[in-house]
Design a protein around this motif. Structure first.
Motif, short mmCIF file in Angstrom:
data_model
loop_
_atom_site.label_atom_id
_atom_site.label_comp_id
_atom_site.label_asym_id
_atom_site.label_seq_id
_atom_site.Cartn_x
_atom_site.Cartn_y
_atom_site.Cartn_z
N ASN A 92 16.00 -7.60 6.61
CA ASN A 92 15.83 -7.33 5.20
C ASN A 92 15.23 -5.95 4.99
O ASN A 92 14.80 -5.28 5.95
CB ASN A 92 14.96 -8.40 4.53
N GLN B 122 12.49 -4.11 2.14
CA GLN B 122 11.56 -4.43 1.07
C GLN B 122 10.98 -3.15 0.51
O GLN B 122 10.63 -2.23 1.25
CB GLN B 122 10.44 -5.34 1.64
N PHE C 199 7.84 -1.61 -1.71
CA PHE C 199 6.47 -1.89 -2.10
C PHE C 199 5.94 -0.76 -2.97
O PHE C 199 6.41 0.38 -2.91
CB PHE C 199 5.55 -1.98 -0.87
N SER D 108 4.50 -6.15 -3.40
CA SER D 108 5.94 -6.26 -3.18
C SER D 108 6.68 -6.12 -4.50
O SER D 108 6.36 -6.78 -5.49
CB SER D 108 6.27 -7.61 -2.53
N LEU E 21 12.83 -7.44 -2.63
CA LEU E 21 13.27 -7.74 -1.27
C LEU E 21 14.78 -7.90 -1.30
O LEU E 21 15.31 -8.63 -2.14
CB LEU E 21 12.63 -9.03 -0.77
N GLN F 188 17.91 -9.00 1.12
CA GLN F 188 18.34 -9.56 2.40
C GLN F 188 19.48 -8.71 2.95
O GLN F 188 20.18 -8.03 2.20
CB GLN F 188 18.81 -10.99 2.21
N LEU G 236 6.81 2.57 -1.15
CA LEU G 236 7.10 2.47 0.28
C LEU G 236 8.32 1.60 0.52
O LEU G 236 8.47 0.53 -0.08
CB LEU G 236 5.90 1.87 1.02
N MET H 235 12.69 -4.68 8.06
CA MET H 235 12.39 -5.65 9.10
C MET H 235 13.58 -5.73 10.06
O MET H 235 14.71 -6.03 9.62
CB MET H 235 12.09 -7.03 8.53
N THR I 101 8.32 -4.94 11.16
CA THR I 101 8.61 -4.16 9.96
C THR I 101 8.18 -2.72 10.19
O THR I 101 7.04 -2.47 10.58
CB THR I 101 7.88 -4.75 8.75
N PHE J 217 7.78 0.99 8.36
CA PHE J 217 7.60 1.58 7.05
C PHE J 217 8.03 3.05 7.04
O PHE J 217 7.85 3.77 8.03
CB PHE J 217 6.14 1.51 6.62
#
Lengths: 111, 115
Positions: A32, A34, A36, A46, A49, A51, A89, A93, A99, A101
């Motif tokens: 996924n 994500q 932030f 968060s 997200l 997928q 950010l 993953m 994960t 960043f």
């Protein structure tokens, strides 16, 4: 080894403007992605997200897209407000549920 | 979603001492993660802590420097040992949401200053 890059590093826009934040990653084998938000001296909130099987997600004025084959994601913020000022950010993953960043985009929305 | 608390929220420590950071989650979770965010930098994963097994450390991080405990499904601690000024950072705990999506949630962080 997964690497995540965010462009631009910083952005200053007038209130009301629509804007796009970019995120790229080197390994397309992801679980996924994500997005932030981080306010100065605070933890992470968060936002969205996506997928690996999805193309986009929307929440309010935020829309995030994912193009896994090209290793890119964008976060679109509509009608920006001073309260949107923060660091954004991007996090990917990958294997082993690790994960990675990006360095973040620091956004400043001027009133 | 998961609600995460961390203690302490901040601390100023002397060089050579150790600090233990606590992370508490309001629900049972399988995976807990510890991150470091150095000043002006993004987040770097220190280790993954699963209940009932040894923590898995990332390259550049060792157990002697950052021992981690995970006694149950809602709690973990990270100790920063023999601190130096280079350890001054924000330390963040995160968990997966417990769903198939592996969405991550973060605690508010612990701001550590080493003098």
């Amino acid at each position: 080894k997964q690497e995540v890059t965010q462009i631009p590093a910083a952005l200053s826009v007038p209130e009301g403007e629509n804007l796009v934040l970019n995120c790229s990653f080197t390994d397309s084998a992801i679980y996924n992605l994500q997005w932030f938000r981080q306010d100065p001296g605070k933890g992470l909130t968060s936002l969205l997200l996506i997928q690996s099987s999805q193309r986009e997600q929307t929440s309010g004025r935020l829309n995030a897209s994912l193009d896994k084959s090209s290793g890119r994601s964008t976060l679109y913020i509509a009608a920006s407000q001073p309260g949107d000022s923060a660091t954004y950010l991007c996090a990917v993953m990958s294997g082993g549920f690790k994960t990675i960043f990006g360095a973040g985009t620091r956004l400043f929305v001027k009133a | 979603s998961a609600v995460i608390s961390q203690k302490p929220s901040r601390d100023i420590c002397q060089r050579g001492t150790s600090l233990t950071i606590q992370c508490q989650v309001d629900s049972q979770v399988t995976m807990m993660f510890w991150y470091r965010q150095q000043p002006g930098q993004s987040l770097t994963l220190i280790a993954t802590a699963n209940q009932g097994s040894e923590a898995t450390y990332e390259s550049g991080f060792v157990i002697d420097k950052f021992p981690i405990s995970r006694p149950n499904l809602t709690f973990s601690t990270l100790t920063v040992s023999n601190m130096s000024p280079e350890d001054s950072s924000i330390y963040l705990c995160s968990v997966d949401g417990g769903t198939q999506s592996y969405e991550q949630y973060f605690g508010p962080g612990t701001r550590l200053t080493v003098t």
